[in-house]
Design a protein around this motif. Structure first.
Motif, short mmCIF file in Angstrom:
data_model
loop_
_atom_site.label_atom_id
_atom_site.label_comp_id
_atom_site.label_asym_id
_atom_site.label_seq_id
_atom_site.Cartn_x
_atom_site.Cartn_y
_atom_site.Cartn_z
N CYS A 1 0.85 -1.19 0.00
CA CYS A 1 0.00 0.00 0.00
C CYS A 1 0.89 1.24 0.00
O CYS A 1 1.76 1.37 0.86
CB CYS A 1 -0.90 0.01 1.24
SG CYS A 1 -1.84 1.54 1.46
N CYS B 1 0.15 3.24 3.68
CA CYS B 1 0.58 2.76 5.00
C CYS B 1 1.68 1.69 4.94
O CYS B 1 2.23 1.32 5.97
CB CYS B 1 -0.61 2.23 5.79
SG CYS B 1 -1.26 0.65 5.20
N HIS C 1 1.31 -1.49 4.24
CA HIS C 1 0.81 -2.85 4.48
C HIS C 1 0.93 -3.66 3.19
O HIS C 1 0.90 -3.11 2.09
CB HIS C 1 -0.65 -2.78 4.94
CG HIS C 1 -1.18 -4.08 5.45
ND1 HIS C 1 -0.78 -4.64 6.64
CD2 HIS C 1 -2.08 -4.94 4.90
CE1 HIS C 1 -1.42 -5.79 6.82
NE2 HIS C 1 -2.20 -5.99 5.78
N CYS D 1 -6.51 -1.25 0.25
CA CYS D 1 -5.69 -1.79 1.33
C CYS D 1 -6.60 -2.38 2.41
O CYS D 1 -7.55 -1.72 2.85
CB CYS D 1 -4.81 -0.69 1.92
SG CYS D 1 -3.79 -1.24 3.31
N GLU E 1 -5.71 -2.91 5.42
CA GLU E 1 -5.34 -2.30 6.69
C GLU E 1 -5.94 -0.91 6.86
O GLU E 1 -6.64 -0.64 7.82
CB GLU E 1 -3.81 -2.24 6.81
CG GLU E 1 -3.30 -1.72 8.13
CD GLU E 1 -3.56 -2.67 9.29
OE1 GLU E 1 -3.60 -2.19 10.42
OE2 GLU E 1 -3.74 -3.89 9.07
N CYS E 2 -5.68 0.00 5.91
CA CYS E 2 -6.09 1.40 6.08
C CYS E 2 -7.24 1.82 5.16
O CYS E 2 -7.78 2.90 5.31
CB CYS E 2 -4.90 2.34 5.87
SG CYS E 2 -4.33 2.47 4.16
#
Length: 107
Positions: A67, A70, A72, A95, A97-98
């Motif tokens: 990503c 971030c 990830h 993503c 994660e974010c």
């Protein structure tokens, strides 16, 4: 949708005839044939879908990709045809994660 018999361009309705915007060719409208056509104006508006209770694994496939927001290394992806049919599809990432979204050719 109707296409011009002369040049192949898409035609538009003008009263009781189809008119080609490119070459000016006209032909009579056929009510029986038009009854089988689907208009986007006739479609019902879609409702917003609540995805808050859906597990990420059920949303779509994931892949290993970094990503840019971030860092990830996992993202969901989907393929969409955004250019002409002879061009390849574009891959869009989200993503896990974010939630940052980007497309394959952005970097």
């Amino acid at each position: 949708m109707e296409f011009c018999d002369e040049c192949g361009s898409m035609m538009k309705t003008d009263g009781d005839v189809w008119v080609c915007g490119s070459c000016g060719y006209e032909k009579a409208r056929d009510a029986d044939k038009e009854a089988d056509m689907t208009s986007t104006a006739e479609r019902e508006d879609s409702e917003v879908v609540d995805m808050s209770d859906v597990d990420d694994a059920e949303i779509g496939p994931t892949t290993t990709v970094i990503c840019p927001e971030c860092g990830h290394d996992r993202a969901r992806y989907e393929m969409k045809q955004i250019r002409s049919a002879d061009e390849s599809e574009t891959r869009f990432f989200t993503c896990v994660e974010c939630g940052h979204k980007w497309r394959e050719d952005d970097h």
